[in-house]
Structures are given as C-alpha cells and as structure tokens.
Design a protein around this motif. Sequence first.
Motif, PDB file in Angstrom:
ATOM      1  N   PHE A  27      -1.233  -6.071   1.662  1.00  0.00           N
ATOM      2  CA  PHE A  27      -2.683  -5.984   1.842  1.00  0.00           C
ATOM      3  C   PHE A  27      -3.439  -7.005   1.012  1.00  0.00           C
ATOM      4  O   PHE A  27      -4.606  -7.273   1.268  1.00  0.00           O
ATOM      5  N   ASN A  82      -5.904 -13.700  -1.803  1.00  0.00           N
ATOM      6  CA  ASN A  82      -6.260 -13.304  -0.447  1.00  0.00           C
ATOM      7  C   ASN A  82      -6.262 -11.782  -0.383  1.00  0.00           C
ATOM      8  O   ASN A  82      -5.263 -11.141  -0.710  1.00  0.00           O
ATOM      9  N   LEU A  83      -7.384 -11.196   0.019  1.00  0.00           N
ATOM     10  CA  LEU A  83      -7.474  -9.760   0.252  1.00  0.00           C
ATOM     11  C   LEU A  83      -7.624  -9.560   1.754  1.00  0.00           C
ATOM     12  O   LEU A  83      -8.655  -9.908   2.328  1.00  0.00           O
ATOM     13  N   LYS A  84      -6.590  -9.024   2.390  1.00  0.00           N
ATOM     14  CA  LYS A  84      -6.613  -8.818   3.836  1.00  0.00           C
ATOM     15  C   LYS A  84      -7.364  -7.552   4.225  1.00  0.00           C
ATOM     16  O   LYS A  84      -7.999  -7.509   5.264  1.00  0.00           O
ATOM     17  N   ARG A  85      -7.264  -6.517   3.366  1.00  0.00           N
ATOM     18  CA  ARG A  85      -7.922  -5.250   3.644  1.00  0.00           C
ATOM     19  C   ARG A  85      -7.911  -4.426   2.361  1.00  0.00           C
ATOM     20  O   ARG A  85      -6.998  -4.545   1.560  1.00  0.00           O
ATOM     21  N   PRO A  86      -8.901  -3.574   2.182  1.00  0.00           N
ATOM     22  CA  PRO A  86      -8.863  -2.668   1.022  1.00  0.00           C
ATOM     23  C   PRO A  86      -7.732  -1.656   1.201  1.00  0.00           C
ATOM     24  O   PRO A  86      -7.457  -1.220   2.320  1.00  0.00           O
ATOM     25  N   ALA A  87      -7.075  -1.299   0.116  1.00  0.00           N
ATOM     26  CA  ALA A  87      -5.994  -0.317   0.174  1.00  0.00           C
ATOM     27  C   ALA A  87      -5.696   0.176  -1.230  1.00  0.00           C
ATOM     28  O   ALA A  87      -6.086  -0.451  -2.212  1.00  0.00           O
ATOM     29  N   ASP A 105       0.827  -1.203   0.000  1.00  0.00           N
ATOM     30  CA  ASP A 105       0.000   0.000   0.000  1.00  0.00           C
ATOM     31  C   ASP A 105       0.863   1.256   0.000  1.00  0.00           C
ATOM     32  O   ASP A 105       2.091   1.190   0.088  1.00  0.00           O
TER      33      ASP A 105
END
Length: 159
Positions: A113, A140-145, A73
């Motif tokens: 991310f 795998n998407l850990k969080r939007p960024a 990110d």
Amino acid sequence: MDDHTESEILKTIPYGFYITGVVGPDGEANGFTTCWVSQVSFEPRQVIVAARRDQRTTELLEASGVFSLNFLDTEQEDLARRFTEPVEHEGETVGGAGYATGETGAPLFDDAFAHLECRVAGKMPAGDHDVFLGEVVASNLKRPADILTDLDTQMDYGG
C-alpha cells in the motif's frame, strides 16, 4: 534473568511487516520480509532496517546500496509469509509477486500500500544481523491502510 524471560519480554515489542526490496548489480530483483524497521531522523529522513547477515538478499542490498520498504496491510499475511523464505526472480515477478522498478532500481511490489525507496547511508554489524541506515529518496502512497503487525498474526520474529 534467563534467556526465556528475555525472549518473552522482547517479543512484546510490536513490529510492522514489510517486504524489503533489493536489487543486484545485474538487475536481479528480490526481497525479504522484515519487521526490524524504524525511522531515525527527520532531516534528512532516514530509516534503519536489520537484515540477517547470512542471506543472499543481504548481499544484494549491500552490493547495490539501495533498498525499498514495501508496506503490507492487515490482509497481507500470506505475502509476508511468502518472503520469509528464499524466492526467485522470474520475469516481472519475485516469488510470484509483481513489481515495478523504482527510481533507485529497487523493486516496488504491486500489492504494497506504500513504498519508500532508500539509498544506503551507513551499515553497522549487530550480532547475526547487519543494520542498514537508509536515506529516503522517494516515496509512494497508493492507498491509506493499517500496517500488518505481529499483533495481527501468529508470525514471530523477536526475542
């Protein structure tokens, strides 16, 4: 057109920064910063990544036939810079960055991310780089960024 002009024009192409995770036949995890990445197919989902031919990490990528793309990110320039130089696999870290082993065996760096895991489906020489075609086999998407790009940094890898 002269070399300088060509270089300056090529530098205007925006690039995201990723850590390409690789693993050796003996389980040695490693990685390198890359920005020459692109999706090239919907079905199957495929991406290409360019890797300098003269790097140990490229040898590992070729030997294992798998790689991960670890998305960085806009706050992770320091991590991108760390992997522009050779790094060492030490216990559960590579270059001090923690990782988990993905389905393919490639490292998934904790601070990324998002991750894509790919199996190499082809390879083509491209000047001083090799271009690897990877079929996406896990994600795998850990969080939007927002992805770190060369427009966010003074890092320069083009031209």
